[in-house]
Write an enzyme that holds these catalytic residues in place. Structure first.
Site, PDB file in Angstrom:
ATOM      1  CG  HIS A 158      -0.362   0.220   2.538  1.00  0.00           C
ATOM      2  ND1 HIS A 158       0.374  -0.737   3.205  1.00  0.00           N
ATOM      3  CD2 HIS A 158      -0.400   1.290   3.365  1.00  0.00           C
ATOM      4  CE1 HIS A 158       0.753  -0.277   4.383  1.00  0.00           C
ATOM      5  NE2 HIS A 158       0.303   0.965   4.499  1.00  0.00           N
ATOM      6  CG  HIS A 190      -0.107   5.827   3.995  1.00  0.00           C
ATOM      7  ND1 HIS A 190      -1.440   5.608   4.233  1.00  0.00           N
ATOM      8  CD2 HIS A 190       0.557   4.847   4.644  1.00  0.00           C
ATOM      9  CE1 HIS A 190      -1.568   4.540   5.005  1.00  0.00           C
ATOM     10  NE2 HIS A 190      -0.364   4.055   5.262  1.00  0.00           N
ATOM     11  CE1 TYR A 210      12.344   1.759  -3.249  1.00  0.00           C
ATOM     12  CE2 TYR A 210      11.569   0.359  -1.473  1.00  0.00           C
ATOM     13  CZ  TYR A 210      12.365   0.556  -2.581  1.00  0.00           C
ATOM     14  OH  TYR A 210      13.182  -0.453  -3.022  1.00  0.00           O
TER      15      TYR A 210
END
Length: 177
Positions: free
Chosen positions: A58, A60, A146
């Protein structure tokens, strides 16, 4: 009942976007593809990335939309579709997804939250940047490549050692897990 998304033109939004299969690592396995697709979409449909972290399953992000524009759903659709087209197939697909010509990579929905003020912004930036440690992907935030955390350090928003155990955000917001 029909879900209604926030629609504030020029607003700043926090997003959580998940893979359908949460045990996959596609986002970090193909991080260069995701970054390229995001650059392409930003080139055609501008928005500002205020903070972001990409995790295996996932991501954000916090975006500020251009003045007079709140069409983040179109941008996410283009990002998800562009990423899906560029990686090889192989994931299982439900009959519903096959009928709609969809890949089985992304959850259809995503979470968005309209940022209300500077404190809300700082708290969500903290949440974004601490997430790799929270999920056990890194011992320290600085070890996760990342993330916009490194840009925040370069700009002097965070000190280099920010986020170890329970810490205090430079703006005074308590943060930690």
């Amino acid at each position: 009942m029909r879900y209604r998304r926030a629609d504030v033109k020029g607003g700043t939004y926090f997003f959580t976007v998940n893979l359908l299969e949460r045990n996959r690592t596609l986002l970090v396995d193909h991080v260069d593809v995701l970054r390229k697709v995001m650059r392409e979409v930003k080139g055609r449909h501008p928005f500002q990335i205020d903070a972001m972290v990409i995790l295996p399953d996932h991501l954000h992000a916090m975006w500020t939309m251009p003045e007079g524009d709140a069409d983040f759903p179109k941008r996410w659709m283009l990002i998800k579709a562009g990423f899906s087209r560029r990686i090889s197939e192989g994931e299982p697909r439900s009959a519903s997804r096959r009928a709609k010509g969809e890949r089985g990579i992304w959850q259809r929905r995503y979470w968005e939250h309209l940022i209300r003020d500077e404190r809300d912004f700082a708290e969500h930036a903290d949440y974004i940047h601490y997430n790799p440690v929270k999920h056990g992907h890194a011992c320290t935030i600085a070890n996760w490549p990342y993330s916009t955390f490194h840009e925040y350090v370069r700009r002097g928003i965070y000190p280099a050692g920010w986020g170890k155990a329970v810490t205090q955000h430079p703006t005074g917001n308590a943060f930690g897990e």
